[in-house]
Design an enzyme around this catalytic site. Sequence first.
Site, short mmCIF file in Angstrom:
data_model
loop_
_atom_site.label_atom_id
_atom_site.label_comp_id
_atom_site.label_asym_id
_atom_site.label_seq_id
_atom_site.Cartn_x
_atom_site.Cartn_y
_atom_site.Cartn_z
CD GLU A 5 -2.33 -1.26 2.72
OE1 GLU A 5 -1.79 -0.69 3.71
OE2 GLU A 5 -3.06 -2.23 2.82
CE1 TYR B 36 7.83 0.26 -2.71
CE2 TYR B 36 6.04 1.85 -2.55
CZ TYR B 36 7.05 1.12 -1.96
OH TYR B 36 7.29 1.25 -0.61
#
Length: 159
Positions: free
Chosen positions: A117, A129
């Site tokens: 998350e 990411y």
Amino acid sequence: VADQGRFASLTFELLQAGDLDELAGLEKECFSLPWSRALFAEELKHPELSHWLLVRDEALPGRPLAGYMGFWKAGDEAHVVNLAVQPGRRGQGLGFELATRILDQARAMGCRRATLEVRATNLPAQRLYEKLGFQTIAVRRRYYSDNQEDALILWNNAL
Ligand SMILES: CC(C)(COP(=O)(O)OP(=O)(O)OC[C@H]1O[C@@H](n2cnc3c(N)ncnc32)[C@H](O)[C@@H]1OP(=O)(O)O)[C@@H](O)C(=O)NCCC(=O)NCCS
């Protein structure tokens, strides 16, 4: 070779009890809703589930903590729970190096997918990411209690 030079004074090691004070201190510096020392201590009680990699600078007195990342192994999934780099060391590839190393570990342990998350406004982390092959697959509205910010749910299905 260039990277070996860049990270020459850094050592990567697994979390141990002696790291907890410093870990909780850096966590507090890096997050508005930090994990407590007690929460990190819990992680050490579940070594089959919980995996943490710390990076320390050997060239400085006291080998200060420069960053850390942790994940929980859930079957063939790696659930990334935390990643942080000391503010003064950001933007030098350290977060990417930490993440690459720990995801390699996850793969070696049999993980084939990874999820995490990230705050909707946390663009540096989202870019990192993306570079690691994660994609946004869902949004959890108003997930964070301090500012009601959304959470993006990211997956990498081909770890
Ligand atoms: C997110 C964080 C770990 C990144 O660590 P870092 O060591 O600075 O990251 P790196 O230098 O390895 O950068 C890797 C990639 O991330 C992205 N990135 C890093 N900092 C960025 C910034 N300020 N703006 C935009 N993209 C950024 C880039 O894609 C970068 O790749 P590039 O250099 O090829 O462009 C660091 O900013 C941090 O600790 N933030 C506070 C804690 C946090 O938000 N953790 C993530 C919680 S989900």
